[in-house]
Design an enzyme around this catalytic site. Structure first.
Site, PDB file in Angstrom:
ATOM      1  N   SER A   1      63.154  38.146  17.589  1.00 13.93           N
ATOM      2  CA  SER A   1      64.619  38.203  17.584  1.00 13.93           C
ATOM      3  C   SER A   1      65.194  36.989  18.316  1.00 13.93           C
ATOM      4  O   SER A   1      64.576  36.456  19.243  1.00 13.93           O
ATOM      5  CB  SER A   1      65.101  39.467  18.307  1.00 13.93           C
ATOM      6  OG  SER A   1      66.507  39.430  18.472  1.00 13.93           O
TER       7      SER A   1
ATOM      8  N   TYR B   1      65.291  44.344  25.891  1.00 12.08           N
ATOM      9  CA  TYR B   1      64.899  44.163  24.485  1.00 12.08           C
ATOM     10  C   TYR B   1      64.438  42.721  24.278  1.00 12.08           C
ATOM     11  O   TYR B   1      63.385  42.459  23.683  1.00 12.08           O
ATOM     12  CB  TYR B   1      66.100  44.497  23.604  1.00 12.08           C
ATOM     13  CG  TYR B   1      65.976  44.125  22.137  1.00 12.08           C
ATOM     14  CD1 TYR B   1      65.268  44.946  21.261  1.00 12.08           C
ATOM     15  CD2 TYR B   1      66.593  42.984  21.625  1.00 12.08           C
ATOM     16  CE1 TYR B   1      65.168  44.611  19.920  1.00 12.08           C
ATOM     17  CE2 TYR B   1      66.494  42.652  20.288  1.00 12.08           C
ATOM     18  CZ  TYR B   1      65.783  43.468  19.437  1.00 12.08           C
ATOM     19  OH  TYR B   1      65.682  43.139  18.105  1.00 12.08           O
TER      20      TYR B   1
HETATM   21  N1  LIG Z   1      69.295  43.803  12.509  1.00 14.97           N
HETATM   22  C1  LIG Z   1      69.338  42.800  13.355  1.00 14.97           C
HETATM   23  O1  LIG Z   1      70.395  42.203  13.634  1.00 14.97           O
HETATM   24  C2  LIG Z   1      68.060  42.311  14.014  1.00 14.97           C
HETATM   25  C3  LIG Z   1      68.123  41.090  14.703  1.00 14.97           C
HETATM   26  C4  LIG Z   1      66.968  40.597  15.295  1.00 14.97           C
HETATM   27  C5  LIG Z   1      65.798  41.311  15.204  1.00 14.97           C
HETATM   28  N2  LIG Z   1      65.777  42.509  14.545  1.00 14.97           N
HETATM   29  C6  LIG Z   1      64.481  43.185  14.479  1.00 14.97           C
HETATM   30  O2  LIG Z   1      64.177  43.438  13.131  1.00 14.97           O
HETATM   31  C7  LIG Z   1      63.364  44.597  13.019  1.00 14.97           C
HETATM   32  C8  LIG Z   1      63.958  45.529  11.995  1.00 14.97           C
HETATM   33  O3  LIG Z   1      65.298  45.814  12.382  1.00 14.97           O
HETATM   34  P1  LIG Z   1      66.332  46.472  11.363  1.00 14.97           P
HETATM   35  O4  LIG Z   1      67.629  45.816  11.593  1.00 14.97           O
HETATM   36  O5  LIG Z   1      65.772  46.517   9.999  1.00 14.97           O
HETATM   37  O6  LIG Z   1      66.372  47.951  11.984  1.00 14.97           O
HETATM   38  P2  LIG Z   1      66.670  49.358  11.236  1.00 14.97           P
HETATM   39  O7  LIG Z   1      66.955  50.276  12.367  1.00 14.97           O
HETATM   40  O8  LIG Z   1      67.662  49.163  10.159  1.00 14.97           O
HETATM   41  O9  LIG Z   1      65.266  49.725  10.576  1.00 14.97           O
HETATM   42  C9  LIG Z   1      64.135  49.903  11.403  1.00 14.97           C
HETATM   43  C10 LIG Z   1      63.118  50.784  10.708  1.00 14.97           C
HETATM   44  O10 LIG Z   1      61.998  50.897  11.607  1.00 14.97           O
HETATM   45  C11 LIG Z   1      61.652  52.260  11.729  1.00 14.97           C
HETATM   46  N3  LIG Z   1      61.034  52.498  13.046  1.00 14.97           N
HETATM   47  C12 LIG Z   1      61.644  52.495  14.260  1.00 14.97           C
HETATM   48  N4  LIG Z   1      60.739  52.764  15.211  1.00 14.97           N
HETATM   49  C13 LIG Z   1      59.551  52.922  14.587  1.00 14.97           C
HETATM   50  C14 LIG Z   1      58.240  53.218  15.030  1.00 14.97           C
HETATM   51  N5  LIG Z   1      57.964  53.434  16.332  1.00 14.97           N
HETATM   52  N6  LIG Z   1      57.243  53.299  14.114  1.00 14.97           N
HETATM   53  C15 LIG Z   1      57.487  53.111  12.792  1.00 14.97           C
HETATM   54  N7  LIG Z   1      58.725  52.842  12.309  1.00 14.97           N
HETATM   55  C16 LIG Z   1      59.728  52.751  13.206  1.00 14.97           C
HETATM   56  C17 LIG Z   1      62.936  53.042  11.541  1.00 14.97           C
HETATM   57  O11 LIG Z   1      62.671  54.379  11.137  1.00 14.97           O
HETATM   58  C18 LIG Z   1      63.634  52.207  10.457  1.00 14.97           C
HETATM   59  O12 LIG Z   1      63.254  52.635   9.161  1.00 14.97           O
HETATM   60  C19 LIG Z   1      63.269  45.169  14.433  1.00 14.97           C
HETATM   61  O13 LIG Z   1      62.064  44.754  15.024  1.00 14.97           O
HETATM   62  C20 LIG Z   1      64.443  44.540  15.158  1.00 14.97           C
HETATM   63  O14 LIG Z   1      64.195  44.430  16.540  1.00 14.97           O
HETATM   64  C21 LIG Z   1      66.880  43.017  13.949  1.00 14.97           C
END
Ligand SMILES: NC(=O)c1ccc[n+]([C@@H]2O[C@H](COP(=O)([O-])OP(=O)(O)OC[C@H]3O[C@@H](n4cnc5c(N)ncnc54)[C@H](O)[C@@H]3O)[C@@H](O)[C@H]2O)c1
Length: 255
Positions: free
Chosen positions: A146, A159
């Site tokens: 991230s 985080y």
């Molecule tokens: N959306 C953003 O702005 C953003 C920015 C930087 C990084 N990220 C990173 O991207 C990744 C995905 O984020 P997103 O935006 O798609 O989130 P989201 O919440 O939309 O989707 C995350 C998915 O991961 C699953 N999940 C959560 N904990 C879990 C676990 N312990 N085991 C298995 N599955 C699990 C959830 O059920 C969900 O389906 C994450 O690692 C997040 O930190 C997101």
């Protein structure tokens, strides 16, 4: 058409693959030709993802399990390898943001949970998948890090610490696994329009402040992160390892 991005014949596993960025990664890897398994902790999200794959006429192996848990990871990896006959691409994407606030108020239980998933979970996944990637003659291991792991943070400090550790994890593994032909990289998204980022994207004041600091003046899409993962997984990314690729509309480099 060039086959530089073609993933035909490869098998992939995406954690957190049932929603948001993980779902888009799974979908785009499939469109590029890979056979894809998704591991997700939410049975409901898995059911919705399977429905979306079915509607698109795409095949997917759905697995329910916690991507922080060794037993769940080991059995998911065994299931994918059995189903696909090999494993070439692994995406440690599952993540959560549990704390909001400065370090004087650190919630240590939340930090431990994020560390378990983002760092220990990625390492456990690496351990479980290495023999399969090695047997396949090389492959790609990709971690979703991230932007919060690359800059100082007022509100996502704990985080960010766990996401920064993920970027170091890929450098270590890239050095250790390079001789086996396995490339290890991270993708570091800025704010991407998923449920995860709703507190930033759906609050008009917070959103405006964020966009002001983002040269492209918009939030990213999950598909735009997935495109980078396809590149890193494919022959097009075959000489890239140990890197953290930033996908943030320019937020990191802006003054
Ligand atoms: N959306 C953003 O702005 C953003 C920015 C930087 C990084 N990220 C990173 O991207 C990744 C995905 O984020 P997103 O935006 O798609 O989130 P989201 O919440 O939309 O989707 C995350 C998915 O991961 C699953 N999940 C959560 N904990 C879990 C676990 N312990 N085991 C298995 N599955 C699990 C959830 O059920 C969900 O389906 C994450 O690692 C997040 O930190 C997101």
């Amino acid at each position: 058409m060039s086959d530089l991005f073609d993933l035909d014949g490869s098998v992939a596993l995406v954690t957190g693959g049932a929603a948001g960025i993980g779902f888009a990664i799974a979908e785009e890897l499939t469109w590029a030709g890979a056979r894809v398994a998704i591991l997700d902790a939410s049975p409901d999200a898995i059911a919705r993802a399977v429905e979306r794959f079915d509607r698109a006429g795409l095949d997917v192996l759905p697995l329910v399990g916690d991507a922080a848990d060794t037993t769940a990871l080991d059995s998911a990896v065994a299931a994918v390898a059995g189903w696909g006959g090999r494993l070439d691409i692994v995406v440690a994407n599952a993540g959560v943001a549990l704390d909001v606030g400065p370090h004087l108020e650190t919630d240590h239980a939340a930090l431990a949970t994020m560390f378990e998933l983002h760092v220990q979970g990625a390492l456990r996944l690496a351990n479980a998948t290495f023999p399969h990637l090695h047997a396949a003659g090389g492959g790609a291991f990709i971690v979703t890090s991230s932007l919060a792991g690359l800059r100082g943070n007022r509100v996502l400090g704990s985080y960010g610490i766990t996401k920064a550790a993920g970027a170091q994890l890929v450098r270590n593994l890239a050095v250790q696994w390079g001789p086996a032909g396995i490339r290890v990289n991270a993708v570091a998204p800025g704010v991407i329009d998923t449920d995860f980022a709703a507190t930033m994207t759906r609050d008009p004041e917070v959103a405006a402040a964020r966009l002001e600091r983002t040269p492209l003046h918009r939030f990213g899409t999950a598909q735009e992160v997935a495109g980078t993962v396809v590149w890193l997984a494919s022959r097009a990314g075959a000489f890239v390892t140990g890197q953290t690729i930033v996908v943030d509309g320019g937020t990191l480099i802006a003054d």
